[in-house]
Motif scaffolding. Structure first.
Motif, PDB file in Angstrom:
ATOM      1  N   ALA A 117       0.852  -1.194   0.000  1.00  7.74           N
ATOM      2  CA  ALA A 117       0.000   0.000   0.000  1.00  7.74           C
ATOM      3  C   ALA A 117       0.886   1.243   0.000  1.00  7.74           C
ATOM      4  CB  ALA A 117      -0.894   0.017   1.237  1.00  7.74           C
ATOM      5  N   VAL A 118       0.249   2.388  -0.183  1.00  9.01           N
ATOM      6  CA  VAL A 118       0.914   3.659   0.093  1.00  9.01           C
ATOM      7  C   VAL A 118       0.669   3.976   1.562  1.00  9.01           C
ATOM      8  CG1 VAL A 118       1.073   6.106  -0.439  1.00  9.01           C
ATOM      9  CG2 VAL A 118       0.618   4.458  -2.263  1.00  9.01           C
ATOM     10  N   TYR A 119       1.737   4.224   2.278  1.00  6.89           N
ATOM     11  CA  TYR A 119       1.647   4.515   3.702  1.00  6.89           C
ATOM     12  C   TYR A 119       1.787   6.022   3.918  1.00  6.89           C
ATOM     13  CZ  TYR A 119       1.752  -0.394   4.919  1.00  6.89           C
ATOM     14  OH  TYR A 119       1.422  -1.724   5.054  1.00  6.89           O
ATOM     15  N   TYR A 120       0.834   6.567   4.664  1.00  3.16           N
ATOM     16  CA  TYR A 120       0.784   8.003   4.925  1.00  3.16           C
ATOM     17  C   TYR A 120       1.003   8.300   6.397  1.00  3.16           C
ATOM     18  CZ  TYR A 120      -1.445   8.340   0.331  1.00  3.16           C
ATOM     19  OH  TYR A 120      -1.735   8.276  -1.014  1.00  3.16           O
ATOM     20  N   CYS A 121       1.834   9.266   6.639  1.00  5.51           N
ATOM     21  CA  CYS A 121       2.027   9.780   7.996  1.00  5.51           C
ATOM     22  C   CYS A 121       0.930  10.805   8.303  1.00  5.51           C
ATOM     23  CB  CYS A 121       3.394  10.439   8.085  1.00  5.51           C
ATOM     24  SG  CYS A 121       3.774  11.197   9.672  1.00  5.51           S
ATOM     25  N   ASN A 122       0.471  10.804   9.525  1.00  9.88           N
ATOM     26  CA  ASN A 122      -0.568  11.737   9.954  1.00  9.88           C
ATOM     27  C   ASN A 122      -0.206  12.303  11.318  1.00  9.88           C
ATOM     28  OD1 ASN A 122      -3.333  11.802  11.772  1.00  9.88           O
ATOM     29  ND2 ASN A 122      -3.593  12.697   9.743  1.00  9.88           N
ATOM     30  N   ALA A 123      -0.502  13.562  11.529  1.00  7.39           N
ATOM     31  CA  ALA A 123      -0.208  14.153  12.832  1.00  7.39           C
ATOM     32  C   ALA A 123      -1.211  15.251  13.162  1.00  7.39           C
ATOM     33  CB  ALA A 123       1.212  14.724  12.852  1.00  7.39           C
ATOM     34  N   LEU A 124      -1.583  15.295  14.427  1.00  4.21           N
ATOM     35  CA  LEU A 124      -2.457  16.346  14.946  1.00  4.21           C
ATOM     36  C   LEU A 124      -1.550  17.362  15.646  1.00  4.21           C
ATOM     37  CD1 LEU A 124      -5.510  16.742  14.943  1.00  4.21           C
ATOM     38  CD2 LEU A 124      -5.570  15.701  17.206  1.00  4.21           C
ATOM     39  N   ILE A 125      -1.445  18.551  15.025  1.00  8.12           N
ATOM     40  CA  ILE A 125      -0.436  19.529  15.437  1.00  8.12           C
ATOM     41  C   ILE A 125      -1.076  20.858  15.786  1.00  8.12           C
ATOM     42  CG2 ILE A 125       1.576  20.854  14.620  1.00  8.12           C
ATOM     43  CD1 ILE A 125       2.299  18.425  12.878  1.00  8.12           C
ATOM     44  N   ARG A 126      -0.559  21.469  16.844  1.00  7.20           N
ATOM     45  CA  ARG A 126      -0.909  22.856  17.165  1.00  7.20           C
ATOM     46  C   ARG A 126       0.239  23.722  16.665  1.00  7.20           C
ATOM     47  NH1 ARG A 126      -4.605  24.491  20.773  1.00  7.20           N
ATOM     48  NH2 ARG A 126      -4.538  22.446  21.832  1.00  7.20           N
ATOM     49  N   PRO A 127       0.050  24.460  15.578  1.00  6.26           N
ATOM     50  CA  PRO A 127       1.166  25.227  15.013  1.00  6.26           C
ATOM     51  C   PRO A 127       1.681  26.324  15.942  1.00  6.26           C
ATOM     52  CG  PRO A 127      -0.585  24.954  13.400  1.00  6.26           C
ATOM     53  CD  PRO A 127      -1.137  24.513  14.736  1.00  6.26           C
ATOM     54  N   ARG A 128       0.763  27.000  16.599  1.00  5.43           N
ATOM     55  CA  ARG A 128       1.127  28.053  17.549  1.00  5.43           C
ATOM     56  C   ARG A 128       0.221  27.937  18.756  1.00  5.43           C
ATOM     57  NH1 ARG A 128       1.299  30.300  12.501  1.00  5.43           N
ATOM     58  NH2 ARG A 128       3.264  31.250  11.847  1.00  5.43           N
ATOM     59  N   LEU A 129       0.646  28.456  19.881  1.00  2.00           N
ATOM     60  CA  LEU A 129      -0.112  28.341  21.129  1.00  2.00           C
ATOM     61  C   LEU A 129      -1.550  28.814  20.947  1.00  2.00           C
ATOM     62  CD1 LEU A 129      -0.351  27.819  24.146  1.00  2.00           C
ATOM     63  CD2 LEU A 129       0.612  30.108  24.545  1.00  2.00           C
ATOM     64  N   GLU A 130      -1.742  29.892  20.206  1.00  2.00           N
ATOM     65  CA  GLU A 130      -3.068  30.494  20.103  1.00  2.00           C
ATOM     66  C   GLU A 130      -3.940  29.817  19.038  1.00  2.00           C
ATOM     67  OE1 GLU A 130      -0.212  31.843  19.396  1.00  2.00           O
ATOM     68  OE2 GLU A 130      -0.239  32.922  17.480  1.00  2.00           O
ATOM     69  N   GLU A 131      -3.411  28.836  18.345  1.00  2.00           N
ATOM     70  CA  GLU A 131      -4.165  28.177  17.278  1.00  2.00           C
ATOM     71  C   GLU A 131      -4.730  26.846  17.753  1.00  2.00           C
ATOM     72  OE1 GLU A 131      -0.975  29.573  13.905  1.00  2.00           O
ATOM     73  OE2 GLU A 131      -2.576  28.213  13.299  1.00  2.00           O
ATOM     74  N   ASN A 132      -5.757  26.393  17.004  1.00  2.00           N
ATOM     75  CA  ASN A 132      -6.341  25.093  17.296  1.00  2.00           C
ATOM     76  C   ASN A 132      -5.476  23.971  16.713  1.00  2.00           C
ATOM     77  OD1 ASN A 132      -8.663  26.173  18.546  1.00  2.00           O
ATOM     78  ND2 ASN A 132      -9.648  26.457  16.560  1.00  2.00           N
ATOM     79  N   LEU A 133      -5.732  22.770  17.190  1.00  2.00           N
ATOM     80  CA  LEU A 133      -5.088  21.599  16.607  1.00  2.00           C
ATOM     81  C   LEU A 133      -5.521  21.443  15.153  1.00  2.00           C
ATOM     82  CD1 LEU A 133      -5.529  19.074  19.548  1.00  2.00           C
ATOM     83  CD2 LEU A 133      -3.345  19.889  18.657  1.00  2.00           C
ATOM     84  N   ARG A 134      -4.564  21.075  14.300  1.00  2.00           N
ATOM     85  CA  ARG A 134      -4.874  20.840  12.882  1.00  2.00           C
ATOM     86  C   ARG A 134      -4.344  19.481  12.477  1.00  2.00           C
ATOM     87  NH1 ARG A 134      -3.042  26.536   9.939  1.00  2.00           N
ATOM     88  NH2 ARG A 134      -4.280  27.938  11.242  1.00  2.00           N
ATOM     89  N   ASN A 135      -5.033  18.892  11.500  1.00  2.00           N
ATOM     90  CA  ASN A 135      -4.668  17.573  11.011  1.00  2.00           C
ATOM     91  C   ASN A 135      -3.776  17.705   9.764  1.00  2.00           C
ATOM     92  OD1 ASN A 135      -4.895  14.776  11.336  1.00  2.00           O
ATOM     93  ND2 ASN A 135      -6.418  14.634   9.722  1.00  2.00           N
ATOM     94  N   TYR A 136      -2.625  17.067   9.794  1.00  2.00           N
ATOM     95  CA  TYR A 136      -1.686  17.146   8.676  1.00  2.00           C
ATOM     96  C   TYR A 136      -1.372  15.753   8.145  1.00  2.00           C
ATOM     97  CZ  TYR A 136      -0.779  21.963  10.112  1.00  2.00           C
ATOM     98  OH  TYR A 136      -0.917  23.286  10.438  1.00  2.00           O
TER      99      TYR A 136
END
Length: 121
Positions: free
Chosen positions: A91-110
């Motif tokens: 298969a194609v394997y994908y990395c995924n991460a839930l990241i808060r880019p900056r303190l004042e920002e919400n978590l985002r999915n990458y």
């Protein structure tokens, strides 16, 4: 801008091993969950394994006992050690991460760009 860069895919014979790596870089305040998903032709993307910041891991039934997920929080990197590989792991394997880019920002999915794993003799 956050980037996830995967490495370590390739061609391996049945029963062989591969180690995938994924490094997160860019504007990162904190990383919550990191994980690996995979997608084969004609199928939906599925979770392989994920791991939280404390190191607690979660595995798909197909991965238990054969794959090990780990992370290095200092390097913002997640790994997937895959042993006893089977043709159905192709298969194609994908990395995924839930990241808060900056303190004042919400978590985002990458997502990473994906790396091909082919298990074949």
């Amino acid at each position: 801008q956050v980037q996830l860069v995967e490495s370590g895919g390739g061609l391996v014979q049945p029963g062989g091993s591969l180690r995938l790596s994924c490094a997160a870089s860019g504007s990162i305040f904190s990383i919550n969950i990191m994980g690996w998903y995979r997608q084969s032709p004609g199928k939906q993307r599925e979770l392989v394994a994920d791991i939280n910041i404390s190191g607690r891991a979660n595995y798909a039934a197909s991965a238990k006992g054969r794959f090990t997920i780990s992370r290095d929080n200092a390097k913002n990197t997640v790994y997937l050690q895959m042993n006893s590989l089977k043709p159905e792991d192709t298969a194609v394997y994908y990395c995924n991460a839930l990241i808060r880019p900056r303190l004042e920002e919400n978590l985002r999915n990458y997502w990473g760009q994906g790396t091909q794993v082919t298990v074949s003799s």
